[in-house]
Design a protein around this motif. Structure first.
Motif, short mmCIF file in Angstrom:
data_model
loop_
_atom_site.label_atom_id
_atom_site.label_comp_id
_atom_site.label_asym_id
_atom_site.label_seq_id
_atom_site.Cartn_x
_atom_site.Cartn_y
_atom_site.Cartn_z
N UNK A 151 0.84 -1.19 0.00
CA UNK A 151 0.00 0.00 0.00
C UNK A 151 0.87 1.24 0.00
N UNK A 152 1.89 1.25 0.86
CA UNK A 152 2.88 2.33 0.83
C UNK A 152 4.14 1.85 1.54
N UNK A 153 5.28 2.25 1.03
CA UNK A 153 6.56 2.00 1.67
C UNK A 153 6.96 3.28 2.40
N UNK A 154 7.00 3.23 3.72
CA UNK A 154 7.35 4.41 4.49
C UNK A 154 8.74 4.91 4.16
N UNK A 155 8.94 6.22 4.35
CA UNK A 155 10.25 6.83 4.10
C UNK A 155 10.83 7.42 5.38
N UNK A 156 10.29 6.99 6.52
CA UNK A 156 10.81 7.44 7.81
C UNK A 156 10.60 6.38 8.87
N UNK A 157 11.34 6.49 9.96
CA UNK A 157 11.23 5.58 11.10
C UNK A 157 10.82 6.38 12.33
N UNK A 158 10.16 5.69 13.26
CA UNK A 158 9.64 6.34 14.46
C UNK A 158 10.72 6.34 15.54
N UNK A 159 11.07 7.53 16.00
CA UNK A 159 12.13 7.64 17.01
C UNK A 159 11.63 8.18 18.33
N UNK A 160 10.46 8.82 18.36
CA UNK A 160 9.99 9.47 19.56
C UNK A 160 9.24 8.57 20.52
N UNK A 161 8.88 7.38 20.09
CA UNK A 161 8.10 6.47 20.94
C UNK A 161 8.31 5.05 20.46
N UNK A 162 8.19 4.10 21.39
CA UNK A 162 8.22 2.68 21.02
C UNK A 162 6.82 2.14 20.77
N UNK A 163 5.80 2.91 21.11
CA UNK A 163 4.44 2.44 20.90
C UNK A 163 4.09 2.46 19.42
N UNK A 164 3.65 1.32 18.91
CA UNK A 164 3.09 1.23 17.57
C UNK A 164 1.59 0.99 17.78
N UNK A 165 0.83 0.95 16.75
CA UNK A 165 -0.60 0.75 16.94
C UNK A 165 -0.92 -0.55 17.65
N UNK A 166 -1.99 -0.54 18.46
CA UNK A 166 -2.43 -1.75 19.15
C UNK A 166 -3.37 -2.58 18.28
N UNK A 167 -3.91 -1.97 17.23
CA UNK A 167 -4.81 -2.69 16.33
C UNK A 167 -5.00 -1.86 15.07
N UNK A 168 -5.55 -2.49 14.06
CA UNK A 168 -5.86 -1.82 12.81
C UNK A 168 -7.10 -2.49 12.24
N UNK A 169 -7.42 -2.29 10.95
CA UNK A 169 -8.67 -2.86 10.45
C UNK A 169 -8.60 -3.13 8.95
N UNK A 170 -9.08 -4.31 8.57
CA UNK A 170 -9.30 -4.67 7.17
C UNK A 170 -10.79 -4.96 7.00
N UNK A 171 -11.43 -4.29 6.04
CA UNK A 171 -12.87 -4.38 5.86
C UNK A 171 -13.19 -4.62 4.38
N UNK A 172 -14.42 -5.02 4.12
CA UNK A 172 -14.85 -5.38 2.77
C UNK A 172 -15.79 -4.32 2.22
N UNK A 173 -15.55 -3.92 0.98
CA UNK A 173 -16.41 -2.94 0.31
C UNK A 173 -17.82 -3.52 0.15
N UNK A 174 -18.85 -2.83 0.67
CA UNK A 174 -20.20 -3.39 0.58
C UNK A 174 -20.77 -3.37 -0.83
N UNK A 175 -20.17 -2.60 -1.74
CA UNK A 175 -20.73 -2.53 -3.10
C UNK A 175 -20.43 -3.78 -3.91
N UNK A 176 -19.16 -4.22 -3.91
CA UNK A 176 -18.82 -5.39 -4.73
C UNK A 176 -18.57 -6.64 -3.90
#
Length: 948
Positions: free
Chosen positions: A487-512
């Motif tokens: 989807x995207x290749x990041x061009x930076x790294x996180x230095x200010x915190x060790x916390x990354x997301x606790x969760x994310x989401x993958x969902x299905x398009x209701x149209x198709x």
């Protein structure tokens, strides 16, 4: 993972589909507040307030149980290399919002509807169309509860969830409150299919918890699932700072969709007790995909995970399976029961982090980011489908896939309401081959049963990226054997915190019912803030053979006589590749329509629709529909809009803040009136010539709030101009406003600051002293860090017991009256002292003496107008006393009310105390100042006595 042979008999006993040790009693919960909001698009976005006023931290309560990582055992379900079969294809990606809230982690969540994508994070959200055009926001999450009152409006605490309910064509937005002493799940359901419209809103109190005098429970980590009879929620319920158990809620669907002020709510509480493996670190409720509902009378399903090597005394590696039967007519008939323990192949959730949350490496920094695998819980979502022939649940969890390498264990469960069975599972861990960590995944199935898995990826040789893979329903079981997409290749790294997301989401398009939509985080610069990206992907094989139509931009604006061009794509579904013929309907007036390519000979194919001969059109917005036809498959259409202007727009009128307004919010809602406009350019500057612009934006709506706080007690100038396809207006009149004073500020216009004493520590500091009350004294001038100039005072947080002080000179404080008040001490400090959650192992405080420094007393928390103490000392020389500590904290401006000591001679003392272990950098102090505010004598200032 490691003890199955030892506990084989016990595993057989607990694997039987019996209920949990205690029969759980259903309870009710109440919506203590309800209303119907204004349309969201009419609400001024709420600003993000400073961290200490947010109502609670972005937290992950509970002990981080990853310190006892055992030797790694090979994962029998490991897929050690990427698949090579053609994988799902990326359809789109776009930026959604960034870290305007200044917090970590973002916990990105979102969902897709027929025409919109709503993305939500800690602590902000945005509404976009499916091409990525911003329709509303970004705004603080509690904007959704504007005018609602109470904690849901006044706090902005995080852990949000967004779900699109395809059954009723409605949107669910939620977050919790965390400041206490009462805690709420804040739930909003859109009144219509438009996520920028009005919302029904409820505050659901999580009350009557166990222990501690039945104090209310804090509903951490709420996760939601859509079902045919209700909206279901799971929470990790805390009493004080202790994780006590899991809450499971059913919110009557019909009541919520119709806006019932008192919806039926059924609640079960599952205590952790002596068997914490039963609920682990949380359960996940099923969330419906597709339009085929569960069978009539079906319970809702909750799933948890357990690892026998993770410290919760689990007897085996398994999924816990729960059924929630909700009876809103007779609540006593409701039940929440653990009906199965589903054995899995060995799993290792304990990851060998460098320390704490320093787990996943990134390019260009030694700062690692959190894997969260050690949390015993599956990751959002538990995606449910009813395929007719069978029902299916899929979910996943981050794991140590191979030695020292992150991966993703995923599962599919079938036979849900008979004997739940693990139909297939796999550990997606190509890092064993390519050295790339993959974690924080989210999985779903399209309408054909193909799976899409999207996730974060990083290594010491690459910045964090967002990637995806999948498998067709016909592929070999247990393997994601399709190629990986990005989807995207990041061009930076996180230095200010060790916390990354606790969760994310993958969902299905209701149209198709075929396109996967995923939201996740990345960075575009080293040390910068996280960004949120939304991407979509799909398998060409999904769906009955046919085609789809898509427009790069579905809306065009022109000045009369110009042509409008729409770039169109015709794509294949289910392998279809025949010719498609297009036609345009609704072309306005005498305008003409033509396609650069028509028919489209093979798929995928591109063409451009041109609307010409527009000279005779009237100003207005016209709807145009493109119809696609092909032999043997269903017709498809797409709606386009044409906005026609005849002349440039009129000059904008500014509404608020009004001209010469004072005490304006630091992130004010700027509002104006304009007509005949396509977009507006707004500028805020610190000078009337607009040479120093501090905020600017171009947007289609007539309201916006600055993305960052303006300076307090400062005069600003703002203006707006409008534009359409025929040109732009001149700028509006310039309005001026002054922001509210912060604590310690002397309000502009009506007062001036009068300094009693100041020292920036860059010159003579001979009137300052230091001494040791116990142990080694390290107070000294330092040029390592400062707020202004080159120097600051500094004391190290050492690893031995110590109690040392920095002492100011004696300062004469002025007397106060109606012409002189607001007496404060102000200083900047940076704290890197060992904290212990909400308490302090090591820390600092400020004391005051009124007898020339012979005796000192601590200045209490109620006098600290900003930067209150972080909590009590856990132990040591000053155990129980309030202190500052942070591990680390940024430079903070501390303002202390000195009214009680006005007219006295005082001495201040900064005191740092350390225990006998663990060193940190220490405590920096800079720019010390004592001042009051002097007001003019308004009666005689102009030579005349005022007539009052």
């Amino acid at each position: 993972m490691k003890s199955k042979t030892i506990t084989y008999l016990l595993a057989i006993i607990i694997s039987a589909p019996t209920i949990a040790a205690d029969v759980l009693e259903p309870q009710t919960r109440s919506a203590v507040n309800f209303d119907l909001s204004l349309p969201l698009h009419m609400m001024a976005p709420k600003p993000i307030v400073i961290e200490r006023l947010r109502g609670g931290s972005i937290i992950d309560p509970g002990v981080i149980s990853n310190d006892s990582d055992a030797p790694f055992f090979d994962d029998p379900a490991l897929q050690s290399a990427l698949g090579q079969l053609p994988g799902p294809v990326k359809q789109s990606d776009f930026f959604a919002l960034d870290n305007i809230s200044g917090v970590s982690p973002p916990d990105p969540t979102g969902d897709v509807g027929p025409n919109h994508y709503v993305a939500m994070t800690n602590l902000s959200f945005a509404v976009l169309n499916k091409s990525g055009t911003l329709l509303y926001g970004p705004a603080a999450n509690n904007t959704v509860w504007s005018g609602f009152g109470g904690a849901c409006e006044n706090e902005n605490s995080g852990d949000p969830i967004v779900l699109y309910d395809q059954i009723s064509d409605r949107w669910l937005l939620s977050q919790f409150t965390s400041a206490g002493p009462q805690y709420y799940n804040c739930v909003a359901i859109s009144q219509t299919s438009d996520p920028t419209g009005a919302y029904y809103r409820w505050a659901i109190l999580n009350n009557n918890g166990p222990g501690n005098g039945n104090q209310d429970l804090f509903p951490d980590y709420p996760k939601y699932g859509i079902w045919s009879d209700a909206f279901y929620i799971s929470t990790r319920d805390f009493s004080g700072g202790s994780y006590e158990g899991v809450g499971a809620y059913a919110l009557n669907r019909a009541d919520l969709v119709s806006g019932n002020p008192s919806p039926g709510i059924i609640y079960f509480y599952v205590p952790r007790g002596t068997s914490p493996w039963q609920v682990g670190d949380g359960l996940l409720p099923a969330d419906l995909d597709g339009m085929t509902l569960p069978p009539n009378g079906s319970p809702q399903y909750f799933v948890g995970t357990m690892d026998d090597g993770a410290g919760y005394s689990a007897a085996e590696d398994a999924l816990t399976f729960w059924e929630f039967h909700a009876d809103f007519n007779n609540i006593s008939n409701s039940s929440f029961t653990r009906t199965a323990i589903i054995s899995m192949t060995d799993i290792d959730t304990q990851f060998p982090c460098v320390s704490g949350r320093n787990c996943i490496p990134q390019l260009g920094t030694t700062n690692g980011i959190d894997i969260q695998s050690y949390r015993q819980r599956p990751l959002h979502r538990l995606a449910y489908r009813n395929f007719g022939s069978h029902e299916s649940l899929v979910t996943n969890q981050s794991v140590e896939a191979s030695a020292g390498m992150a991966g993703i264990r995923w599962w599919e469960i079938r036979d849900l309401d008979t004997t739940p069975t693990l139909f297939q599972e796999g550990t997606f861990g190509p890092g064993a081959t390519d050295g790339i960590h993959r974690w924080m995944g989210s999985i779903a199935q399209d309408g054909d049963g193909n799976m899409g898995l999207a996730y974060s990826a990083s290594s010491a040789n690459m910045n964090p990226a967002i990637r995806f893979t999948g498998r067709l329903v016909s592929d070999s079981l247990g393997v994601m054997d399709r190629t990986e997409g990005s989807i995207i290749e990041g061009t930076g790294s996180q230095t200010g915190s060790q916390r990354w997301g606790d969760y994310t989401s993958t969902n299905i398009d209701p149209l198709d019912d075929c396109t996967f939509w995923h939201v996740n985080e990345y960075l575009n610069a080293n040390g910068g803030d996280w960004q949120i990206r939304v991407g979509s992907f799909k398998f060409d094989e999904c769906g009955d053979p046919g085609f789809y139509l898509n427009a790069t931009t579905s809306s065009q604006a022109i000045c009369v006589s110009e042509t409008a061009n729409y770039a169109l794509t015709v794509g294949p579904v289910g392998g279809f590749n025949d010719s498609v013929t297009l036609s345009a309907n609704g072309t306005p007036g005498a305008a003409t329509s033509s396609f650069t390519v028509n028919p489209i000979p093979s798929l995928p194919g591109n063409t451009t629709l041109t609307i010409g001969n527009t000279a005779g059109l009237s100003t207005g917005n016209y709807a145009i529909s493109v119809l696609g036809t092909a032999a043997g498959v269903s017709n498809q259409s797409i709606d386009l809009s044409l906005n026609v202007f005849a002349m440039p727009p009129e000059v904008v009128t500014l509404d608020s803040p009004t001209n010469n307004a004072v005490a304006v919010d630091l992130q004010p809602s700027l509002n104006w009136t304009g007509t005949n406009a396509l977009n507006y350019t707004v500028e805020v500057a610190s000078d009337s010539n607009f040479n120093n612009i501090v905020f600017s934006d171009v947007l289609s709506s007539n309201t916006v709030a600055p993305t960052n706080s303006l300076a307090s007690n400062t005069t600003y100038y703002w203006r707006v101009k409008s534009a359409n396809s025929c040109g732009e207006s001149t700028y509006s009149s310039v309005y001026v406003f002054t922001t509210m004073p912060a604590p310690g500020d002397c309000p502009l216009i009506v007062s001036t600051a009068k300094t009693a004493y100041a020292n920036d520590f860059d010159g003579d500091v001979s009137d300052w002293g230091s001494s040791s009350l116990n142990g080694s004294n390290s107070w000294d001038i330092s040029n390592n860090q400062s707020v202004s100039g080159a120097n600051s005072f500094y004391a190290a947080d050492i690893g031995t017991t110590s109690d040392t002080v920095l002492i100011s000179p004696q300062i004469t404080l002025p007397l106060l009256d109606e012409l002189q008040n607001n007496l404060t001490l102000q200083f900047w400090n940076k704290q890197t002292m060992e904290s212990n959650g909400a308490e302090c192992w090591d820390g600092g405080m400020i004391e005051i003496s009124t007898d020339s420094g012979n005796n000192f007393t601590q200045i209490s928390n109620d006098k600290l107008l900003t930067d209150p103490y972080d909590g009590p000392y856990t132990s040591g020389l000053l155990s129980g006393a309030d202190a500052w500590c942070g591990d680390p904290q940024a430079w903070l401006n501390s303002v202390i009310d000195l009214t009680d000591w006005a007219g006295m001679n005082v001495v201040f003392r900064f005191r740092i105390t350390t225990d006998g272990s663990v060193a940190r950098e220490g405590w920096y102090l800079d720019d010390f100042k004592v001042q009051s505010c002097e007001y003019p004598d308004l009666i005689f200032e102009d030579g005349f006595e005022a007539q009052l």
